[in-house]
Write a protein that holds these residues in place. Structure first.
Motif, PDB file in Angstrom:
ATOM      1  N   VAL A   2     -13.528  -7.765   8.256  1.00 36.10           N
ATOM      2  CA  VAL A   2     -13.340  -6.356   7.865  1.00 36.10           C
ATOM      3  C   VAL A   2     -14.288  -5.996   6.728  1.00 36.10           C
ATOM      4  O   VAL A   2     -15.133  -5.123   6.863  1.00 36.10           O
ATOM      5  N   THR A   3     -14.158  -6.698   5.612  1.00 33.09           N
ATOM      6  CA  THR A   3     -15.057  -6.393   4.489  1.00 33.09           C
ATOM      7  C   THR A   3     -16.096  -7.500   4.299  1.00 33.09           C
ATOM      8  O   THR A   3     -16.850  -7.480   3.337  1.00 33.09           O
ATOM      9  N   MET A  46      -4.643  -8.716  10.973  1.00 31.22           N
ATOM     10  CA  MET A  46      -3.463  -8.622  10.116  1.00 31.22           C
ATOM     11  C   MET A  46      -3.157  -7.167   9.759  1.00 31.22           C
ATOM     12  O   MET A  46      -4.063  -6.394   9.488  1.00 31.22           O
ATOM     13  N   LYS A  55     -21.959 -11.950  -4.013  1.00 28.69           N
ATOM     14  CA  LYS A  55     -21.559 -12.073  -5.426  1.00 28.69           C
ATOM     15  C   LYS A  55     -20.074 -12.416  -5.527  1.00 28.69           C
ATOM     16  O   LYS A  55     -19.664 -13.225  -6.342  1.00 28.69           O
ATOM     17  N   HIS A  56     -19.277 -11.768  -4.700  1.00 27.49           N
ATOM     18  CA  HIS A  56     -17.849 -12.094  -4.607  1.00 27.49           C
ATOM     19  C   HIS A  56     -17.547 -12.442  -3.158  1.00 27.49           C
ATOM     20  O   HIS A  56     -17.877 -11.674  -2.255  1.00 27.49           O
ATOM     21  N   GLY A  99      -2.367  -4.894  -8.872  1.00 30.14           N
ATOM     22  CA  GLY A  99      -2.906  -4.138  -7.749  1.00 30.14           C
ATOM     23  C   GLY A  99      -2.686  -2.640  -7.890  1.00 30.14           C
ATOM     24  O   GLY A  99      -3.102  -1.874  -7.025  1.00 30.14           O
ATOM     25  N   ASP A 123     -13.155 -13.147   7.359  1.00 27.58           N
ATOM     26  CA  ASP A 123     -12.999 -11.742   6.979  1.00 27.58           C
ATOM     27  C   ASP A 123     -13.986 -10.908   7.778  1.00 27.58           C
ATOM     28  O   ASP A 123     -15.143 -10.757   7.408  1.00 27.58           O
ATOM     29  N   THR A 175     -16.330 -10.594   3.397  1.00 27.60           N
ATOM     30  CA  THR A 175     -16.448 -11.387   2.175  1.00 27.60           C
ATOM     31  C   THR A 175     -16.555 -12.877   2.487  1.00 27.60           C
ATOM     32  O   THR A 175     -16.988 -13.654   1.648  1.00 27.60           O
ATOM     33  N   ILE A 177     -11.216 -18.402   5.298  1.00 25.74           N
ATOM     34  CA  ILE A 177     -10.703 -17.431   6.272  1.00 25.74           C
ATOM     35  C   ILE A 177     -11.898 -16.777   6.955  1.00 25.74           C
ATOM     36  O   ILE A 177     -13.046 -17.023   6.580  1.00 25.74           O
ATOM     37  N   THR A 204     -15.023 -14.907  -0.155  1.00 24.79           N
ATOM     38  CA  THR A 204     -13.819 -15.688   0.134  1.00 24.79           C
ATOM     39  C   THR A 204     -14.243 -16.888   0.961  1.00 24.79           C
ATOM     40  O   THR A 204     -15.258 -16.844   1.665  1.00 24.79           O
ATOM     41  N   ILE A 205     -13.445 -17.957   0.888  1.00 29.96           N
ATOM     42  CA  ILE A 205     -13.738 -19.146   1.694  1.00 29.96           C
ATOM     43  C   ILE A 205     -12.439 -19.661   2.292  1.00 29.96           C
ATOM     44  O   ILE A 205     -11.413 -19.690   1.621  1.00 29.96           O
ATOM     45  N   LEU A 207       0.831  -1.222   0.000  1.00 29.57           N
ATOM     46  CA  LEU A 207       0.000   0.000   0.000  1.00 29.57           C
ATOM     47  C   LEU A 207       0.860   1.265   0.000  1.00 29.57           C
ATOM     48  O   LEU A 207       0.736   2.123   0.866  1.00 29.57           O
ATOM     49  N   PRO A 238      -6.615  -7.214  -6.840  1.00 28.57           N
ATOM     50  CA  PRO A 238      -7.301  -6.098  -6.195  1.00 28.57           C
ATOM     51  C   PRO A 238      -7.703  -5.029  -7.215  1.00 28.57           C
ATOM     52  O   PRO A 238      -6.919  -4.673  -8.081  1.00 28.57           O
ATOM     53  N   VAL A 286      -9.103 -11.421   9.504  1.00 24.35           N
ATOM     54  CA  VAL A 286      -8.501 -10.378   8.676  1.00 24.35           C
ATOM     55  C   VAL A 286      -8.129  -9.162   9.517  1.00 24.35           C
ATOM     56  O   VAL A 286      -7.072  -8.552   9.327  1.00 24.35           O
ATOM     57  N   ALA A 332      -6.689  -7.987   3.718  1.00 21.63           N
ATOM     58  CA  ALA A 332      -6.708  -6.817   4.602  1.00 21.63           C
ATOM     59  C   ALA A 332      -6.632  -5.506   3.833  1.00 21.63           C
ATOM     60  O   ALA A 332      -6.949  -4.441   4.364  1.00 21.63           O
ATOM     61  N   CYS A 333      -6.226  -5.567   2.559  1.00 20.80           N
ATOM     62  CA  CYS A 333      -6.140  -4.334   1.761  1.00 20.80           C
ATOM     63  C   CYS A 333      -7.487  -3.930   1.168  1.00 20.80           C
ATOM     64  O   CYS A 333      -7.614  -2.841   0.597  1.00 20.80           O
ATOM     65  N   PHE A 379      -3.494 -15.579   3.327  1.00 19.40           N
ATOM     66  CA  PHE A 379      -4.786 -15.276   2.700  1.00 19.40           C
ATOM     67  C   PHE A 379      -5.498 -14.158   3.474  1.00 19.40           C
ATOM     68  O   PHE A 379      -5.945 -13.155   2.884  1.00 19.40           O
ATOM     69  N   GLN A 380      -5.570 -14.292   4.805  1.00 17.87           N
ATOM     70  CA  GLN A 380      -6.212 -13.230   5.596  1.00 17.87           C
ATOM     71  C   GLN A 380      -5.504 -11.893   5.379  1.00 17.87           C
ATOM     72  O   GLN A 380      -6.145 -10.844   5.270  1.00 17.87           O
ATOM     73  N   SER A 381      -4.157 -11.932   5.347  1.00 16.13           N
ATOM     74  CA  SER A 381      -3.403 -10.695   5.183  1.00 16.13           C
ATOM     75  C   SER A 381      -3.699 -10.064   3.826  1.00 16.13           C
ATOM     76  O   SER A 381      -3.800  -8.848   3.704  1.00 16.13           O
ATOM     77  N   PHE A 392      -8.988  -0.330   1.253  1.00 15.25           N
ATOM     78  CA  PHE A 392      -8.250   0.695   0.507  1.00 15.25           C
ATOM     79  C   PHE A 392      -8.686   0.715  -0.962  1.00 15.25           C
ATOM     80  O   PHE A 392      -8.816   1.780  -1.559  1.00 15.25           O
ATOM     81  N   TYR A 393      -8.903  -0.456  -1.511  1.00 16.12           N
ATOM     82  CA  TYR A 393      -9.344  -0.528  -2.908  1.00 16.12           C
ATOM     83  C   TYR A 393     -10.805  -0.106  -3.047  1.00 16.12           C
ATOM     84  O   TYR A 393     -11.192   0.504  -4.039  1.00 16.12           O
ATOM     85  N   VAL A 405      -2.447  -4.130   7.418  1.00 12.79           N
ATOM     86  CA  VAL A 405      -2.997  -3.945   6.072  1.00 12.79           C
ATOM     87  C   VAL A 405      -1.933  -3.965   4.985  1.00 12.79           C
ATOM     88  O   VAL A 405      -2.220  -4.222   3.831  1.00 12.79           O
TER      89      VAL A 405
END
Lengths: 684, 684
Positions: free
Chosen positions: B402-403, B662, B392-393, A140, B400, B405, B398, B395-396, A107, B336, B659, A234-235, A229-231, A238-239, B664
Motif C-alpha cells: 500500500v505505502t 488487511m 529513509k523509513h 496516534g 507493504d 515501506t 511484511i 518496514t521489514i 481510525l 503514526p 498490507v 494499513a493506516c 504488523f501488516q494491519s 490516512f496519516y 484499515v
C-alpha cells in the motif's frame, strides 16, 4: 468612543472552545480537571438550558467517575456513531491513554480539547505547560495547537472538519490558564460558519460506521503475530494525507472567516538567520519581540508549529526561510533522561530529512507550570546565542545555579504598548475583585471598540490568598501572552498588602495608584511604608484613596467592596464617560445579584452612588517621611529553611529562588504552615 | 556426554527475572497481564512457600484490582521505605503512567520489570514489541534493555543496584514471549552475587527516606508557577550521573560473574561502515548474521542500546566505530504521524550533538507483535541499502503493497548452526506436547553440557489450536532469537495436520520425520498427502511412525500421548543413551503426576515401555503415489473475504497476507467463525 462591533465578544479560551465543541457534537463525556473544567461546565449548563447543537438537538452530557471512565464513554459513544468529545488535562489525559490508542487504531474521528497542564512529578501543579500533551504523542492522535483565545475557537472547528475528513482523531490543545483562562475580545465564529465547515459526507460516513445489529461488523479483535504488523501499517495512507486535509480545512475556514492559518506559521524577517520554533501561547511573546529585533537590524523569525502530529516535513521545510542558519526550538515540557525534548528531537530529524542538516539547533525549556515567558526572555536567548554562549540545551525563566542550564535575561526589558491601558488589581481571594474585573472587561468590550485582555493570578489555594488581576485595553489586538510588565494603573484593594508585597513594583512613571485605605487623603501618607512613599515620589504617581470598607459598611454590605472599587477604577482610568459607567455597573449589579432580592441590589447601587464623592486624590508631600523597613514574613526564630525558602513564597517572591534552593525530590520540612498563617488573610 | 555444569539451569526469561526481583524486594505488587504474569506467579508461589529474600524475610505479595492499583501500591510502599517492584506489560504499563511520573519526580529507587508487549490499537495483541515501553519514555524512568534470558537475569540485578545508587527509578524490559517465554540454559546468579551487588548505604538511605511520624517530612506538595520550574530542574544531577552509575554497576557485576555489559554494546567489524542500532532480542539475529557479512568481506556492525534512558550521548559516540557512514536504526514500535520512531529520533539527534552529523540514518520498523526478525531480514536490509534502494523509513518482515515501506528479503536464507539439533513439534493445544517438550529441555539441560533453547508458538486462544514447539540443543550458546528456520527433526503429533498445514516446510535434506499415525509403517504411505510424500522423497527423510493413540488407549491413558511421543523423540534423535532417557522420563512422570496417584504413574510408565517396540522406521517407496491437492480450508461458497483472508489465517499462512488485505481500522465482517469451526480441533 466608537460603538463595539457586534461580532466581537470577550471570552476566555475555555468558553471559546466549548462553544464550538458543544455545537458540533452529539455526546460530551466530562470529568472535571483544572484548567479544563469550565469547558465541561459550559457544556453542562447549555445542555441544562436545552440549547441545541448545529443539528438542532441537545448534546448528551455524561459525567463519569474519572477521566478513565470518560475516555471509555467516548470510545463507546464513537463506536455507536455519535460525534463525541471530551475535555481534559494533565493526569486526566494520562488516564485516557489506553482508550486513545484504540480510538486512533480504529481510525475514529473525534476532537479532544486539552487545556495543557503540567503532569505531577516532584509536586502536583494545576498550572500550564505541555507535558501532558507530549506524553500522548505516541498514541496516534493528531496534535493541533492554538496559541491564543481567538485561535482556540478557530482551531476547535478546523480540527473538527479535519478529523471527520481524515479519520485521524485529534487533540486540540492550548496552554492551560494562559489561553484557557485569559479573557480576550475575539471574533466569534457564527453558526453558519460552523455548518459550512462540517463535511456532510464524512459525518454520514462516521455515523454509518457505527456498530449496529442492522449492519453487523466485528471490531476490536485480537490478532496474532501473523497479521498484526501488516494491519498496523494499513493506516499509513490516512496519516500521510492528514496534513493536506488540515491545510484544506484551514483554507476553507479562511474563506469563511477571513482568518488564515497554516500548518507551520512563519512570521518575522524574510531573510532570518535565527528562527524560534515553538507551539502554544509563547508564540505571542516572540512575535511581539520580532519588531524590536527588526529595529535593531537583526534578522530573526518565529515558526509556530500548529500541526505537530502528523508532522509534515515538507510543510515544515517550505515554511522555513532559505536564509536560516540557526533554530532555537522551545519545548514547554521536560523529559528527564532524554536526548532532548520532543519538539527539539523532531525538528532535528526533520531538518536532516529535509536536507537542511547544516542548520544548527538549540533546545530550550521554558514556561513549565505557567512560568512566565516574556519578550525579555526572548531577547535574553537571542543575545546569549549571538555571544556564542547559548548551551545546546538550556532553560529560560529561572536561575539554574546547579547544572547551569539557565540563560540570563534583563528583567527590566519590556515591550508594553504605550497606547494600551495596563491595569493591575491586588485583591484577596473571594473578595470579589476578580469577578468585578471580569465585569469591567465585559463593559469595556461591549461599549467600545477597544481590544481587551484579562488574566487573573491566584495560587492553587484560592480563598484567602492574594489575587492579581492583569487587565489590558487598547486600540490594537492584544497578543501579549504574559503578565503586565509595566502598569499604568495599579489598584490595591487591601491596605495591609502595602507592608507585605511590592504592589508598585511594575508601575510606570506618571502612573495612577488607587488605594483602598482606612486613612483619608489628608492622613494616609503617614501610614504608608517607606518603599511605597518613595515609589510614589520617584515615579511621580497620581495617587487616589477611598475607604471602601467604610462605604460598604454604611450601606450594609459588610466587607463586599468589589463594586465600589470597580467604580473607582472607571473614575480614575477615564476609559468611558461617567454616566455610561454608572449605568453599566448598575446593570451588572442587577444581573449578578438579581436573585438575592431588591435590597441587595439597592445596597450595591447606593454604594456606587457614594463612591465618587468618597474618592479623593492625595496631595503628595515632597519627601519620604516613613522609616519602615517593610514586613518581616517570618520571625527570626524560624528554622533556616523557613527563613531562606518559605519566607520567599510568603512574600510572593518564589520567582527569586534558584534551583539550588529547591528540594531535589519535592520533600519539604513540616511545621512551616505556622509561619504561613502569619500571612495575609487573618489580618484583613 | 560430559556432565552438566551445576551453575547452568534451563529457565525462561520471566523466571530468571522473578528470581532476582523476589530476592531483592520487600514488597511485590502484582496484577496479571500476558506475557508478564509468570513473574508475579513465581513470586506468589515462592512467598506461599515462605521462601526468604536476601535479607531473610518473605516478601509481601499484594495483588491489586488492576495495574493502576498495583502502581498506587508500589508508590505507597516505596514511600514507606520498602524496596518494591511490580511486573507488567502493554495496557498494564499504560495504567501506571500517572504514578510513574510521581515516583520518578520524587527520585524513588525501584525497578519495574516489563515483558514488552504490543499496545492494543486496531486490534488487541498479547504478543511482543516495544510499543508499551516507548510510550512511557517521558516519565523520567530509566529504561534498561535485556536481549536474552541470561541478560534478563543479569540486568534485573544490575538495574537494582543502579536504581539504589542513582535514585532514578528503572524499567528493566525484555521482549515479551521471545525473551519472557523462551527457555534457555543460563548461568544462574547466586545469592552471594546478589548480596554483593546491593549497596548497603543506598538501601539504608532509601529506608530512611520513608514517610514516618518519627521523622516527619512533607512530600507530594502542590506548587505554583513561582517555584515549579526551578524544582523540576533540581533533579538534573541525578539523571546526569545515572549512566556512569549503571556503568559501574555493570563493572561490579562483571567482577562477580565474569559477564561484561556496557551501556552501548558494539559487536562486529572494527571498521564497519554500516551499523545496525536496536534494543531487545533482535540483537541476537543481527549478531548471528555479522559473521556471514564478514565472510563476504562486508564491514558491518551492531550497536545494542542497553541503557536507553538516560541516554548518554558520550557513551553512544564512544561505542561507535570512527569508520561508520550509515546507521540503520530499528524500532520495534510504530508511532503514526511522528517524524520517526523514538530510537531513530534519538539517534539522529545524538549523532548531531556528538559531532557525527555526516553519518546517514535510516529508520526501520520490525517485529511488531512478535513478528519474526531473522538473519534473512537483516541480509535483506543490508542488500537493499547497498543497492541504494533503502527507504529513509522502512518496514521489514511484511509485504507493504500500500505505502511501499517494506524491504524484500530472501525467505530461504538462514544461518542455522549445523552442530545444533533443531527440532519442531506439532501438537494440539492442551494435548501435552508443550509440557513434554519443556521436560525434554530440562532433561537434556541437566544430563548434558549442551546448550538448550525452547520456544513455543500458540495463538492467543490456546486450547484447541495448533502448538509448535521449537527446540534447539547444541554445544554452542544459542542466541537465535527467532523460530527454527531449518529443522533436522520434525515431529507431528496429530495425523490430520498433514492435510492442513505444511509440517515439513522447513525440514532439511536428510532430516528425521516422526509421525503419530493410525496407520502402521507398512500402510502409512498410501495415506500421506501428495506434498508430504514428495518432501519425504525429495529431501530423503528418515521417516518413523508410531500409533501413540493406540498405546495410550491400551494402557488406559485416553488421548494423553505426550510421554509416548517424548520417548520417541529421544529414540530418533539419539541425544542421550536409551537407558538414561527412560529413567529420566519416568522420573519426570513421577514428579508431574505424583499427586494423581500410583495408577496414573504406572500407566505412564507402561506407555513409555511400550513405545520403543511400537516405533518403526518406514521403508519409503521410490515414488509419489498420492494425488491429493491438499485441504480446502473454506468451502467455495464462502464470501470473498473468507476466501482471500480468513482461509489464510486458518491455514496458518497469515504471514503471506500483504498490507492491502488487511482492514484499515480493524473492522472485519462477521459470521466467519463458522468457517473457522471447520478447522482443527473438532476433527481430532
Amino acid at each position: 468612543m466608537p460603538a463595539a462591533s457586534s461580532k466581537k465578544v470577550a471570552m476566555d479560551g475555555n468558553e471559546a472552545v466549548a462553544r464550538i465543541a458543544y455545537a458540533v457534537n452529539d455526546v460530551i463525556a466530562i470529568y472535571p480537571i483544572t484548567p479544563a473544567s469550565p469547558m465541561g461546565e459550559w457544556s453542562d449548563m447549555w445542555a441544562s438550558q436545552a440549547k441545541p447543537n448545529v443539528w438542532g438537538h441537545v448534546p448528551h452530557i455524561v459525567e463519569m467517575q474519572s477521566e478513565a471512565g470518560a475516555a471509555g464513554a467516548v470510545h463507546g459513544s464513537l463506536q455507536a456513531g455519535a460525534l463525541t468529545t471530551t475535555f481534559t488535562a494533565s493526569q486526566g489525559l494520562l488516564l485516557m491513554i489506553p482508550n486513545m490508542y484504540k480510538i486512533a487504531g480504529e481510525l475514529t474521528p473525534m476532537v479532544m480539547h486539552v487545556a495543557a497542564r503540567s503532569v505531577a512529578t516532584h509536586a502536583l501543579s494545576i498550572f500550564g505547560d505541555q507535558s501532558d500533551v507530549m506524553s500522548v504523542r505516541s498514541t496516534g492522535f493528531a496534535l493541533l495547537a492554538s496559541n491564543s483565545v481567538q485561535e482556540a475557537m478557530d482551531m476547535a472547528l478546523i480540527a473538527q472538519r479535519a478529523t471527520l475528513e481524515s479519520r485521524v482523531p485529534f487533540i486540540h490543545f492550548f496552554d492551560g490558564f494562559r489561553t484557557s483562562h485569559e479573557i480576550n475580545k475575539i471574533d466569534v465564529v457564527d453558526k453558519a460558519c460552523v455548518q459550512e465547515m462540517l463535511p456532510e459526507a464524512a459525518v454520514y460516513a462516521h455515523r454509518n460506521r457505527a456498530l449496529s445489529p442492522d449492519n453487523p461488523v466485528l471490531r476490536g479483535t485480537a490478532q496474532n503475530p501473523d497479521a498484526f504488523f501488516q494491519s498496523r501499517e494499513a493506516c499509513n495512507p490516512f496519516y500521510l494525507s492528514c496534513p493536506e486535509i488540515v491545510e484544506s480545512s484551514m483554507q476553507r475556514f479562511a474563506g469563511l472567516s477571513g482568518r488564515n492559518y497554516q500548518l507551520f506559521e512563519y512570521s518575522g524577517d524574510e531573510n532570518a538567520e535565527v528562527v524560534f520554533v515553538l507551539m502554544g501561547s509563547g508564540v505571542g511573546a516572540i512575535k511581539e519581540t520580532l519588531p524590536h529585533f527588526h529595529a535593531q537590524g537583526k534578522q530573526v523569525g518565529c515558526l509556530a508549529v500548529r500541526l505537530y502530529r502528523p508532522f509534515s516535513i515538507t510543510h515544515f521545510i517550505a515554511a522555513l526561510p532559505q536564509s536560516v542558519k540557526t533554530l532555537v526550538v522551545l519545548d514547554r515540557t521536560k523529559e528527564p533522561g532524554s536526548v532532548g525534548e520532543p519538539l527539539y528531537l523532531d525538528i532535528v530529524s526533520a531538518l536532516q530529512e529535509g536536507d537542511r542538516q547544516s542548520v544548527k539547533c538549540f533546545g530550550g525549556r521554558y514556561g513549565l507550570s505557567s512560568k512566565e515567558f516574556t519578550p525579555a526572555m526572548v531577547k535574553g536567548i537571542l543575545e546569549t546565542l549571538e555571544a556564542g554562549k547559548l548551551p545546546k540545551h538550556f532553560t529560560i525563566g529561572i536561575h539554574d545555579d546547579v547544572t547551569h542550564t539557565s540563560v540570563a535575561f534583563d528583567k527590566s526589558f519590556h515591550l508594553e504598548d504605550k497606547d494600551t491601558v495596563r491595569a493591575l488589581f491586588y485583591g484577596l481571594g473571594s473578595d470579589g475583585t476578580v469577578g468585578a474585573n471580569k465585569n469591567t472587561i465585559k463593559i469595556i468590550g461591549e461599549k467600545t471598540d477597544l481590544y481587551t485582555q484579562g488574566y487573573f493570578v491566584y495560587d492553587s489555594k484560592k480563598a484567602g490568598s492574594i489575587t492579581v488581576s492583569h487587565l489590558r485595553f487598547g486600540p490594537k489586538p492584544i497578543d501579549s501572552s504574559y503578565l503586565i510588565q509595566e502598569a499604568n494603573i495599579v489598584a490595591c484593594h487591601q491596605f495591609p498588602f502595602l507592608e507585605k508585597i511590592d504592589v508598585l513594583e511594575t508601575i510606570q512613571s506618571g502612573g495612577i495608584f488607587l488605594l483602598n485605605s482606612p486613612h483619608d487623603a489628608a492622613s494616609v501618607w503617614e501610614h504608608l511604608p517607606h518603599k511605597v512613599q518613595k515609589t510614589i515620589l520617584d515615579k511621580q504617581l497620581t495617587f487616589y484613596v477611598i475607604d471602601a470598607f467604610k462605604i460598604a459598611k454604611e450601606v450594609g454590605m459588610g466587607n463586599r467592596i468589589n463594586t465600589i472599587m470597580q467604580t473607582c477604577f472607571f473614575a480614575v482610568s477615564n476609559i468611558l464617560p461617567e454616566a455610561t459607567v454608572i449605568a453599566e455597573i448598575k446593570q451588572a449589579i442587577k444581573k449578578t445579584y438579581g436573585k438575592r432580592g431588591l435590597s441587595v441590589i439597592e445596597r450595591n447601587n447606593q454604594a456606587v452612588d457614594l463612591t465618587l464623592e468618597n474618592l479623593h486624590q492625595v496631595q503628595v508631600p515632597k519627601k519620604v517621611t516613613a522609616h519602615s523597613n517593610g514586613h518581616r514574613w517570618v520571625p527570626e526564630s524560624a528554622p533556616d529553611f523557613v527563613q531562606s525558602v518559605t519566607s520567599k513564597f510568603l512574600a510572593g517572591r518564589g520567582e527569586d529562588l534558584p534551583v539550588s534552593a529547591m528540594p531535589v525530590d519535592g520533600t519539604y520540612p513540616t511545621g512551616t504552615a505556622q509561619y504561613e498563617r502569619r500571612g495575609i488573610a487573618d489580618e484583613v
